[in-house]
Design an enzyme around this catalytic site. Structure first.
Site, PDB file in Angstrom:
ATOM      1  N   CYS A   1       3.425   8.279   1.501  1.00  0.00           N
ATOM      2  CA  CYS A   1       3.786   7.292   2.519  1.00  0.00           C
ATOM      3  C   CYS A   1       4.000   5.958   1.816  1.00  0.00           C
ATOM      4  O   CYS A   1       3.084   5.430   1.176  1.00  0.00           O
ATOM      5  CB  CYS A   1       2.634   7.203   3.532  1.00  0.00           C
TER       6      CYS A   1
ATOM      7  N   CYS B   1       4.921  -7.477   7.901  1.00  0.00           N
ATOM      8  CA  CYS B   1       5.824  -7.002   8.944  1.00  0.00           C
ATOM      9  C   CYS B   1       5.992  -8.091  10.004  1.00  0.00           C
ATOM     10  O   CYS B   1       5.067  -8.830  10.293  1.00  0.00           O
ATOM     11  CB  CYS B   1       5.227  -5.743   9.576  1.00  0.00           C
TER      12      CYS B   1
ATOM     13  N   SER C   1      10.286   6.019   9.787  1.00  0.00           N
ATOM     14  CA  SER C   1       9.649   5.643  11.054  1.00  0.00           C
ATOM     15  C   SER C   1      10.049   4.232  11.468  1.00  0.00           C
ATOM     16  O   SER C   1       9.980   3.296  10.669  1.00  0.00           O
ATOM     17  CB  SER C   1       8.134   5.722  10.885  1.00  0.00           C
TER      18      SER C   1
ATOM     19  N   SER D   1       8.396   5.123  16.891  1.00  0.00           N
ATOM     20  CA  SER D   1       7.079   4.751  17.412  1.00  0.00           C
ATOM     21  C   SER D   1       7.249   4.346  18.869  1.00  0.00           C
ATOM     22  O   SER D   1       7.711   3.245  19.163  1.00  0.00           O
ATOM     23  CB  SER D   1       6.512   3.590  16.601  1.00  0.00           C
ATOM     24  N   LEU D   2       6.880   5.249  19.762  1.00  0.00           N
ATOM     25  CA  LEU D   2       7.099   4.983  21.184  1.00  0.00           C
ATOM     26  C   LEU D   2       5.847   4.363  21.806  1.00  0.00           C
ATOM     27  O   LEU D   2       5.886   3.287  22.374  1.00  0.00           O
ATOM     28  CB  LEU D   2       7.508   6.286  21.880  1.00  0.00           C
ATOM     29  N   HIS D   3       4.748   5.068  21.732  1.00  0.00           N
ATOM     30  CA  HIS D   3       3.415   4.568  22.104  1.00  0.00           C
ATOM     31  C   HIS D   3       3.203   4.207  23.563  1.00  0.00           C
ATOM     32  O   HIS D   3       2.071   3.880  23.955  1.00  0.00           O
ATOM     33  CB  HIS D   3       2.988   3.372  21.235  1.00  0.00           C
TER      34      HIS D   3
ATOM     35  N   CYS E   1      -2.669   1.503   7.740  1.00  0.00           N
ATOM     36  CA  CYS E   1      -1.817   0.594   6.989  1.00  0.00           C
ATOM     37  C   CYS E   1      -2.201  -0.862   7.059  1.00  0.00           C
ATOM     38  O   CYS E   1      -2.515  -1.363   8.106  1.00  0.00           O
ATOM     39  CB  CYS E   1      -0.429   0.672   7.561  1.00  0.00           C
TER      40      CYS E   1
ATOM     41  N   GLU F   1       0.822  -1.201   0.000  1.00  0.00           N
ATOM     42  CA  GLU F   1       0.000   0.000   0.000  1.00  0.00           C
ATOM     43  C   GLU F   1       0.864   1.263   0.000  1.00  0.00           C
ATOM     44  O   GLU F   1       1.939   1.297   0.605  1.00  0.00           O
ATOM     45  CB  GLU F   1      -0.876   0.020   1.252  1.00  0.00           C
TER      46      GLU F   1
ATOM     47  N   CYS G   1       3.315  -5.456  16.354  1.00  0.00           N
ATOM     48  CA  CYS G   1       2.665  -4.457  17.221  1.00  0.00           C
ATOM     49  C   CYS G   1       1.164  -4.777  17.282  1.00  0.00           C
ATOM     50  O   CYS G   1       0.524  -5.029  16.260  1.00  0.00           O
ATOM     51  CB  CYS G   1       2.881  -3.048  16.652  1.00  0.00           C
TER      52      CYS G   1
ATOM     53  N   GLY H   1       5.449  -2.427   6.939  1.00  0.00           N
ATOM     54  CA  GLY H   1       6.818  -2.911   7.135  1.00  0.00           C
ATOM     55  C   GLY H   1       7.633  -2.073   8.097  1.00  0.00           C
ATOM     56  O   GLY H   1       7.260  -0.964   8.472  1.00  0.00           O
ATOM     57  N   GLU H   2       8.756  -2.658   8.518  1.00  0.00           N
ATOM     58  CA  GLU H   2       9.684  -1.967   9.415  1.00  0.00           C
ATOM     59  C   GLU H   2      10.938  -1.627   8.596  1.00  0.00           C
ATOM     60  O   GLU H   2      11.725  -2.527   8.251  1.00  0.00           O
ATOM     61  CB  GLU H   2      10.009  -2.885  10.609  1.00  0.00           C
TER      62      GLU H   2
ATOM     63  N   ASN I   1      -6.051   4.345  14.700  1.00  0.00           N
ATOM     64  CA  ASN I   1      -6.927   3.940  13.591  1.00  0.00           C
ATOM     65  C   ASN I   1      -7.590   2.619  13.954  1.00  0.00           C
ATOM     66  O   ASN I   1      -6.927   1.719  14.455  1.00  0.00           O
ATOM     67  CB  ASN I   1      -6.099   3.717  12.322  1.00  0.00           C
TER      68      ASN I   1
ATOM     69  N   CYS J   1      -1.572  -2.821  15.139  1.00  0.00           N
ATOM     70  CA  CYS J   1      -1.277  -2.561  13.730  1.00  0.00           C
ATOM     71  C   CYS J   1      -1.818  -3.651  12.810  1.00  0.00           C
ATOM     72  O   CYS J   1      -1.584  -4.841  13.036  1.00  0.00           O
ATOM     73  CB  CYS J   1       0.242  -2.441  13.565  1.00  0.00           C
TER      74      CYS J   1
HETATM   75  N1  SAH Z   1       7.336  -0.088  11.328  1.00  0.00           N
HETATM   76  C1  SAH Z   1       7.457   1.318  11.383  1.00  0.00           C
HETATM   77  C2  SAH Z   1       6.715   2.080  10.323  1.00  0.00           C
HETATM   78  C3  SAH Z   1       5.346   1.626   9.909  1.00  0.00           C
HETATM   79  S1  SAH Z   1       3.984   2.013  10.916  1.00  0.00           S
HETATM   80  C4  SAH Z   1       7.091   1.822  12.779  1.00  0.00           C
HETATM   81  O1  SAH Z   1       6.700   1.012  13.603  1.00  0.00           O
HETATM   82  O2  SAH Z   1       7.273   2.994  13.055  1.00  0.00           O
HETATM   83  C5  SAH Z   1       3.794   3.762  10.894  1.00  0.00           C
HETATM   84  C6  SAH Z   1       3.214   4.330  12.169  1.00  0.00           C
HETATM   85  O3  SAH Z   1       1.823   3.989  12.317  1.00  0.00           O
HETATM   86  C7  SAH Z   1       3.888   3.797  13.428  1.00  0.00           C
HETATM   87  O4  SAH Z   1       4.063   4.829  14.363  1.00  0.00           O
HETATM   88  C8  SAH Z   1       2.878   2.798  13.943  1.00  0.00           C
HETATM   89  O5  SAH Z   1       3.085   2.520  15.289  1.00  0.00           O
HETATM   90  C9  SAH Z   1       1.595   3.511  13.622  1.00  0.00           C
HETATM   91  N2  SAH Z   1       0.395   2.656  13.629  1.00  0.00           N
HETATM   92  C10 SAH Z   1       0.269   1.376  13.273  1.00  0.00           C
HETATM   93  N3  SAH Z   1      -1.005   0.954  13.420  1.00  0.00           N
HETATM   94  C11 SAH Z   1      -1.699   2.011  13.877  1.00  0.00           C
HETATM   95  C12 SAH Z   1      -3.065   2.216  14.230  1.00  0.00           C
HETATM   96  N4  SAH Z   1      -3.961   1.236  14.138  1.00  0.00           N
HETATM   97  N5  SAH Z   1      -3.406   3.446  14.661  1.00  0.00           N
HETATM   98  C13 SAH Z   1      -2.514   4.450  14.731  1.00  0.00           C
HETATM   99  N6  SAH Z   1      -1.221   4.319  14.421  1.00  0.00           N
HETATM  100  C14 SAH Z   1      -0.804   3.106  13.997  1.00  0.00           C
END
Ligand code: SAH
Length: 354
Positions: free
Chosen positions: A109, A116, A195, A218-220, A336, A96, A120, A163-164, A294, A123
């Site tokens: 993007c 991946c 990212s 991506s800290l979260h 994504c 995508e 996470c 992907g990462e 999302n 995701c």
């Molecule tokens: N693998 C990389 C890049 C891809 S994801 C990473 O982890 O950073 C891009 C961003 O979208 C990351 O910050 C990821 O944590 C976030 N993301 C993934 N799923 C999500 C969701 N359902 N809602 C909001 N952000 C999300």
């Protein structure tokens, strides 16, 4: 009979192309001509490269292939100007790409892997599983095809699709070098954000290269227990190791780091979470990008209506630079990995086409 696989010419650097030309008994400058046909004029057919002799074009066709992407699906948002592409790769896999319009121009993007491995919890890409790394050309062609199809020139590139990127480090680096080559696309890496979920050794490696790009992490979650629950990578590289690597990145490159934080109700959205995050990031030259989570069909994660704004306010009052990311393309599942997963499922269930 031995069938030799053709070389993916769009993944080749100019220097690599030059040595192949010399090996073939051609002049070195031919490589630059071909490189410019591909990366400047975006001509993906050797027979249309008019200043190349018919004999060399024949040789090129025999030795190289130009891997094109096909648009499997194109979704344009009716709310904003976001366009989401589902691309079919030459081997039948899908990725995508999202084109977003901002005041200053277009940003794209791109995906870096088919699926991946990082797992996470929130995701959609993780649910669909990992298939393979993308080649440099497959990352680049997402930009070329999208620019052509939407008739735009992008001014920003974010590696935030499926992907990462740091788990496909070599190909991503090669992609960045191709993208910014002054004989080709000549795109400034200052307008690129990468990212990562936090592959610490690769952050150090990237910092040494001083490419000028923005590192987004991506800290979260601000505590190890909570972060390990939603991001398995934290069990390998914990928060303090990750932040140490970020400090090194900032010191070595002079660039500020962005931390991404999806605010998820009942997971990481309390006042205590915000306070912990503020303490953690104090003194680091950074910016926090807060994201309403999302919706992913299989998961029950959501963001409370005022959750993100309250969280941002609390961080700002504690001296942390935080903004809320604008939600784009909410009507086209811009999250994504969802389109790819549906397409794969359809293929397996009987191959219905879009
Ligand atoms: N693998 C990389 C890049 C891809 S994801 C990473 O982890 O950073 C891009 C961003 O979208 C990351 O910050 C990821 O944590 C976030 N993301 C993934 N799923 C999500 C969701 N359902 N809602 C909001 N952000 C999300």
């Amino acid at each position: 009979m031995i069938v030799l696989e053709k070389i993916d010419i769009l993944s080749m650097s100019l220097a690599e192309l030059e040595s192949v030309m010399v090996e073939c008994g051609e002049k070195k400058f031919r490589a630059k001509q071909i490189f410019q046909w591909l990366h400047v004029k975006r001509v993906f057919d050797f027979d249309k490269m008019t200043d190349i002799s018919a004999q060399l074009r024949l040789q090129l066709n025999g030795k190289f292939c130009i891997k094109k992407l096909n648009i499997q699906k194109r979704l344009a948002s009716s709310i904003d100007n976001t366009v989401k592409y589902l691309y079919r790769l030459p081997d039948g896999n899908f990725v995508e790409t999202v084109l977003m319009k901002y005041n200053y121009g277009y940003s794209i993007c791109v995906s870096t892997q088919v699926g991946c491995k990082m797992g996470c919890r929130f995701c959609a890409s993780a649910i669909a599983g990992f298939v393979r790394n993308l080649e440099p050309s497959e990352i680049l062609m997402q930009i070329y095809e999208t620019e052509k199809n939407s008739d735009v020139k992008v001014s920003g590139v974010v590696l935030m699709g499926i992907g990462e990127p740091l788990d496909n480090y070599e190909n991503v680096l090669k992609f960045l070098r191709l993208l910014s080559d002054s004989n080709g696309n000549n795109f400034s890496l200052r307008h690129v954000s990468l990212s990562t979920c936090g592959i610490v050794p690769k952050i150090y490696a990237l910092a040494q290269l001083k490419l000028g790009l923005t590192l987004a992490v991506s800290l979260h979650c601000a505590d190890d227990k909570g972060r390990s629950e939603i991001m398995p990578v934290n069990k390998v590289y914990n928060i303090s190791e990750l932040l140490e690597a970020c400090r090194f990145y900032i010191k070595n490159t002079g660039r500020r780091v962005t931390f991404e934080y999806a605010v998820i109700e009942n997971v990481n959205s309390s006042d205590k979470d915000a306070d912990r995050l503020a303490v953690l990031l104090k003194g680091i030259n950074c910016h926090v990008n807060l994201i309403p989570v999302n919706k992913v069909r299989e998961r029950n994660y959501h963001t409370a209506r005022h959750g993100v704004a309250d969280f941002a306010k609390r961080l700002c009052s504690r001296g942390i630079n935080a903004t809320v990311r604008r939600t784009l393309g909410s009507d086209i599942e811009a999250a994504c990995g969802q389109l790819r997963r549906d397409a794969d499922k359809q293929n397996k269930d009987g191959g219905a086409d879009f």
